[in-house]
Each structure stands twice: as structure tokens, then as C-alpha cells.
Design an enzyme around this catalytic site. Structure first.
Site, PDB file in Angstrom:
ATOM      1  N   GLY A  17       0.706  -1.418   0.509  1.00  0.00           N
ATOM      2  CA  GLY A  17       0.120   0.095  -0.214  1.00  0.00           C
ATOM      3  C   GLY A  17       0.862   0.999   0.097  1.00  0.00           C
ATOM      4  N   ARG A 111       0.787  -4.938  -4.789  1.00  0.00           N
ATOM      5  CA  ARG A 111       1.196  -6.371  -4.322  1.00  0.00           C
ATOM      6  C   ARG A 111       1.755  -7.135  -5.423  1.00  0.00           C
ATOM      7  NH1 ARG A 111      -0.843  -4.121   0.574  1.00  0.00           N
ATOM      8  NH2 ARG A 111      -2.658  -2.902   0.844  1.00  0.00           N
ATOM      9  N   CYS A 112       2.685  -7.418  -4.595  1.00  0.00           N
ATOM     10  CA  CYS A 112       3.339  -9.137  -6.027  1.00  0.00           C
ATOM     11  C   CYS A 112       3.301 -10.537  -5.359  1.00  0.00           C
ATOM     12  CB  CYS A 112       4.478  -8.812  -6.290  1.00  0.00           C
ATOM     13  SG  CYS A 112       5.374  -9.664  -7.914  1.00  0.00           S
ATOM     14  N   ASP A 142       5.293  -3.899   5.818  1.00  0.00           N
ATOM     15  CA  ASP A 142       5.341  -5.657   6.479  1.00  0.00           C
ATOM     16  C   ASP A 142       5.802  -6.661   5.638  1.00  0.00           C
ATOM     17  OD1 ASP A 142       5.453  -7.240   8.476  1.00  0.00           O
ATOM     18  OD2 ASP A 142       3.650  -8.306   8.877  1.00  0.00           O
ATOM     19  N   THR A 165       4.393   2.373   5.902  1.00  0.00           N
ATOM     20  CA  THR A 165       2.849   2.122   6.010  1.00  0.00           C
ATOM     21  C   THR A 165       2.425   3.220   7.386  1.00  0.00           C
ATOM     22  OG1 THR A 165       1.282   0.523   6.827  1.00  0.00           O
ATOM     23  CG2 THR A 165       3.572   0.828   7.871  1.00  0.00           C
ATOM     24  N   ASP A 167      -0.238   2.395   8.851  1.00  0.00           N
ATOM     25  CA  ASP A 167      -0.277   0.934   9.734  1.00  0.00           C
ATOM     26  C   ASP A 167      -0.066   1.308  11.288  1.00  0.00           C
ATOM     27  OD1 ASP A 167      -2.274   0.512   7.940  1.00  0.00           O
ATOM     28  OD2 ASP A 167      -1.425  -0.834   7.824  1.00  0.00           O
ATOM     29  N   ASP A 169       2.250  -0.012  12.556  1.00  0.00           N
ATOM     30  CA  ASP A 169       2.658  -1.812  12.904  1.00  0.00           C
ATOM     31  C   ASP A 169       3.200  -2.579  12.933  1.00  0.00           C
ATOM     32  OD1 ASP A 169       2.724  -2.171  10.282  1.00  0.00           O
ATOM     33  OD2 ASP A 169       1.182  -3.827   9.923  1.00  0.00           O
ATOM     34  N   ARG A 202     -25.882  14.295  16.892  1.00  0.00           N
ATOM     35  CA  ARG A 202     -25.344  12.983  16.666  1.00  0.00           C
ATOM     36  C   ARG A 202     -24.274  12.666  17.168  1.00  0.00           C
ATOM     37  NH1 ARG A 202     -27.141  13.822  10.518  1.00  0.00           N
ATOM     38  NH2 ARG A 202     -29.035  13.217   9.860  1.00  0.00           N
ATOM     39  N   ARG A 211      -4.872  -2.405   9.700  1.00  0.00           N
ATOM     40  CA  ARG A 211      -5.060  -3.217   9.628  1.00  0.00           C
ATOM     41  C   ARG A 211      -5.081  -4.024  11.505  1.00  0.00           C
ATOM     42  NH1 ARG A 211      -3.183  -5.895   4.919  1.00  0.00           N
ATOM     43  NH2 ARG A 211      -1.767  -4.335   3.384  1.00  0.00           N
ATOM     44  N   ARG A 312      -4.979   7.406   2.637  1.00  0.00           N
ATOM     45  CA  ARG A 312      -2.832   6.861   2.696  1.00  0.00           C
ATOM     46  C   ARG A 312      -2.954   8.447   1.350  1.00  0.00           C
ATOM     47  NH1 ARG A 312      -3.815   0.934   0.850  1.00  0.00           N
ATOM     48  NH2 ARG A 312      -3.095   1.664  -1.070  1.00  0.00           N
TER      49      ARG A 312
HETATM   50  O1  F6P Z   1      -1.290  -1.419   4.814  1.00  0.00           O
HETATM   51  C1  F6P Z   1      -1.634   0.246   4.110  1.00  0.00           C
HETATM   52  C2  F6P Z   1      -3.507  -0.411   4.461  1.00  0.00           C
HETATM   53  O2  F6P Z   1      -4.134   0.766   3.922  1.00  0.00           O
HETATM   54  C3  F6P Z   1      -4.087  -0.614   5.204  1.00  0.00           C
HETATM   55  O3  F6P Z   1      -4.838   0.068   6.258  1.00  0.00           O
HETATM   56  C4  F6P Z   1      -5.349  -1.994   4.993  1.00  0.00           C
HETATM   57  O4  F6P Z   1      -6.027  -2.411   5.404  1.00  0.00           O
HETATM   58  C5  F6P Z   1      -5.022  -1.840   3.443  1.00  0.00           C
HETATM   59  O5  F6P Z   1      -3.752  -1.385   3.106  1.00  0.00           O
HETATM   60  C6  F6P Z   1      -5.860  -1.592   2.290  1.00  0.00           C
HETATM   61  O6  F6P Z   1      -5.274  -2.654   1.081  1.00  0.00           O
HETATM   62  P1  F6P Z   1      -5.622  -2.209   0.092  1.00  0.00           P
HETATM   63  O7  F6P Z   1      -4.996  -0.510  -1.052  1.00  0.00           O
HETATM   64  O8  F6P Z   1      -5.004  -3.313  -1.085  1.00  0.00           O
HETATM   65  O9  F6P Z   1      -7.084  -1.765  -0.595  1.00  0.00           O
END
Ligand code: F6P
Length: 382
Positions: A17, A111-112, A142, A165, A167, A169, A202, A211, A312
Site C-alpha cells: 500500500g 502487491r506481488c 510488513d 506504512t 498502519d 504496525d 449525533r 490493519r 493514504r
Molecule cells: O497497509 C496499508 C493499508 O492501507 C491498510 O491500512 C489497509 O488495511 C490496506 O492497506 C488496504 O489495502 P488496499 O489498498 O489493497 O485495499
């Protein structure tokens, strides 16, 4: 004749991502390569996929390799970037000009799945060798860094990983590239939701990315003042847990509160499991609780929003641009250091350093996550 193909080069790719700060990193790694190290930088398009496709096209054929080098040498910089066929581009100053603050990555990311195959990786390593690459820099999260670790284990090529990332993480670094910008974007989003939440009295349930980690939601909650953060680390939510959360909101309403912003991390799970997005599951559970017989706020409305990929993109924060430059500087130092091998750049206690692949999690990271949540609660007016 391959007049201008470099004798040695460093290759860089962006994988998984995208994260804000990737372009700032590209600019920094290219400029430091050209200005300070005098080594050419090859930008790989579409991450590992670009390498796999090129390796397949060359397929160990010497003439095909010569043609590829010619192509790279004759389509440098922007000419390479606009050529659809070329997956490997020799970057120059102009090609990274004006990109620092732009989100995404001008080289593309992907992603590959094929890269999980050892034979595919072996072909890629042969390709890099044929292209005089002395180090590969892999920027990503990761999964991407796992790919980098495998390449490092399977070759003597120096493979430098760069954590990027939203995330956050990756527990061996205090921060990954992109986190600061994503938190900034979430604070901006919460500010917008507050306006309408206040006007209509509200409860807004906003689902963040991240993630399996709740760090992004926690940081955004702390920075925006969102009333509630729900994170995955505490385990799956049962019906009784959701009632308890709803009761907390209702209690705050009883004490004069007019609205609430709830941030729920996408990693949160339910017991029993639910297929729908967390924001929608929580909306139903909260709404049901507020509308029970005799409840004080039966017309209290809940609205869900899944914030998704909004998190993102956008303009990269100065903090991420600075981290990108520091990571690039550290990567070049690691490449130049003949006494050390492959590794990943990390920010630890405000020092950027190289750590080996497989470095254990820093216990401080988990402590910090816990502290953030506690601090958020202590700052609450509920
Ligand atoms: O790892 C970054 C991230 O944006 C996560 O937070 C999310 O779960 C995932 O990628 C979404 O992936 P994609 O862009 O493949 O939908």
C-alpha cells in the site's frame, strides 16, 4: 553501444500500500545518490512486480539484457517515466523535482504474490546483478519488508528496507513513513465530522485503517480529541462490550454532552464474527441500545463512515518529509558501509539507525500504545 549505462547503480522500489512520504523518500535517495555518492539510482516501477516482469522479459538472454540497458540509458528521467514499457528508469534531478509533498508514489506501488516464489526471486536477483545493481532499497510495510528479508537471505546483494506504512504496525521503529500524514488527515476528517455531529446532536462512528494495529486510531484520537477510540488489541467485542460503550456515550449525554465522535480501527473484531464494516456493526449496536424502552435519548442518531483510502493520500507533512530524508541518508550510509550487511532503517528514540531484519519488537512500542490510550481517557471530559 551502451555508452551511458552506469557501471554501478542502486535500485529503489515502492511496494504494498502506498504511504505519504514515498515521493519525498524517492527525491532524497536520488538527490543524495547524484550529489553526494555519485552513484546512479534506478527507479523500479510498480514494486516487485516491475522487477518480475522485467526479469521475465529478459529471461537470462544476453542480447535482451543489452537491449534493456540501452533502453534505460536512452530513456532516463522523465522520458523513462512516461514510457509505458520501461519498468526500470534511471532517475535524474528533474525527474524528482516538485514531488516532495505529493502523496502516493510517482513510480507506482503494487502487491506481488508471485514474489512469494523463490525461483521468481532468483530470476530477479540475476536481473539486478546483470544491471550492475550493488544495492536494492525496498520501501514499504510488513509484507514488502518480508520480501526484502528473503532477498537478503538468498543473495549477497545489499538489501535495505525502509519502513513506510500508515498502519505504524512495524514494532522495531517508533514511526514508519506516512503515519504522521495519515494522522494529520484523520484529524482533519474528525474536524469535519464534528461540525455536523454538533449540529445534529449525533454520534459519528468513523472507521480508520491500520490493519491489525490500533495505533493509527489511537494517535488520531489523541490528536483530534475524538470522544472514544476502539482498538483491536483488547480482543473481540461482544454484545455486552458494545452495550457498555453505548452506555458510556449515553452517560455523557446525560451530563450535557451533545455529540460524540467514535474512532474504530479496522482491525477490531467481534464475537461472534461479523461480515460488515465495524462502523456499521457499532452503529446498529449503539442505536439499538439508545432506543431501548425507557431510554433517555431515544432519538439520538448514529451515523457510520468508513474513511478508507482517504487516509493514504494528500499532502505529505513536513514531519514525514524530514523522516524520508533521514531514512534516505541512513540508507546511503548503510550502502556505503562495507563492513555491514543488509538491514532496515528505523527511528528509535529519535535516532535513525540500521537494524537487522528480524529485529525483535521494541517493548516501548506496546507501552507507548497503552499510554496513548490511557492519556486519551485521562484527557476526556466524560
Ligand atoms: O497497509 C496499508 C493499508 O492501507 C491498510 O491500512 C489497509 O488495511 C490496506 O492497506 C488496504 O489495502 P488496499 O489498498 O489493497 O485495499
Amino acid at each position: 553501444m551502451i555508452a551511458s549505462y552506469p557501471d554501478q547503480a542502486v535500485a529503489v522500489l515502492f511496494s504494498g500500500g502506498d504511504a505519504p512520504g514515498m515521493n519525498a523518500f524517492l527525491r532524497a535517495i536520488v538527490r543524495l545518490g547524484l550529489n553526494r555518492e555519485k552513484i546512479a539510482v534506478l527507479g523500479i516501477r510498480d514494486g516487485y512486480r516491475g522487477l518480475v516482469r522485467t526479469a521475465r522479459a529478459v529471461n537470462g538472454d544476453t542480447e535482451a539484457m543489452v537491449r534493456l540497458k540501452q533502453d534505460i540509458a536512452t530513456h532516463t528521467g522523465r522520458a523513462g517515466l512516461i514510457s509505458e514499457q520501461l519498468h526500470i528508469i534511471q532517475m535524474d534531478h528533474a525527474s524528482v523535482s516538485g514531488i516532495m509533498g505529493k502523496g502516493g508514489t510517482i513510480l507506482g506501488s503494487a502487491r506481488c504474490l508471485e514474489f512469494h516464489d523463490k525461483e521468481v526471486r532468483a530470476k530477479v536477483l540475476r536481473l539486478l546483478k546483470g544491471l550492475n545493481v550493488r544495492a536494492l532499497v525496498v520501501v514499504g510495510g510488513d509484507g514488502s519488508l518480508t520480501g526484502a528479508r528473503l532477498l537478503a537471505e538468498e543473495s549477497d546483494l545489499k538489501i535495505i528496507g525502509i519502513p513506510a506504512t500508515i498502519d505504524n504496525d512495524l514494532q522495531f521503529t517508533d514511526m514508519a513513513l506516512g503515519v504522521d500524514t495519515a494522522v494529520n488527515t484523520l484529524v482533519w476528517a474528525v474536524d469535519h465530522f464534528i461540525d455536523t455531529a454538533r449540529s445534529h446532536r449525533r454520534v459519528m462512528v468513523l472507521e480508520t485503517m491500520g490493519r491489525a494495529s490500533g495505533d493509527l486510531a489511537r494517535m488520531a484520537g489523541l490528536a483530534s480529541g475524538a470522544e472514544m477510540i476502539i482498538t483491536p488489541e483488547k480482543g473481540p467485542l461482544k454484545a455486552a462490550d458494545m452495550e457498555r460503550l453505548a452506555a458510556k456515550i449515553e452517560g455523557a449525554m446525560t451530563r450535557g454532552r451533545g455529540h460524540a465522535i467514535v474512532l474504530v480501527a479496522e482491525g477490531v473484531e467481534f464475537d461472534p464474527p461479523q461480515k460488515r464494516n465495524r462502523a456499521y456493526v457499532l452503529m446498529d449496536a449503539f442505536q439499538q441500545y439508545f432506543q431501548r424502552a425507557g431510554a433517555p435519548f431515544q432519538d439520538l442518531e448514529v451515523r457510520p463512515s468508513v474513511l478508507g483510502h482517504l487516509q493514504r493520500g494528500g499532502h505529505t507533512t513536513p514531519q514525514d518529509c524530514i523522516l524520508a530524508a533521514r531514512f534516505a541518508d541512513c540508507a546511503w550510509k548503510a550502502i556505503g558501509d562495507t563492513s555491514s550487511g543488509s538491514g532496515i532503517t528505523a527511528l528509535r528514540k529519535n535516532i535513525v539507525e540500521i537494524v537487522p531484519y528480524g529485529t525483535p519488537d521494541m517493548p516501548e512500542r506496546a507501552e507507548f500504545s497503552h499510554e496513548m490510550e490511557q492519556l486519551h481517557d485521562d484527557l476526556s471530559s466524560w
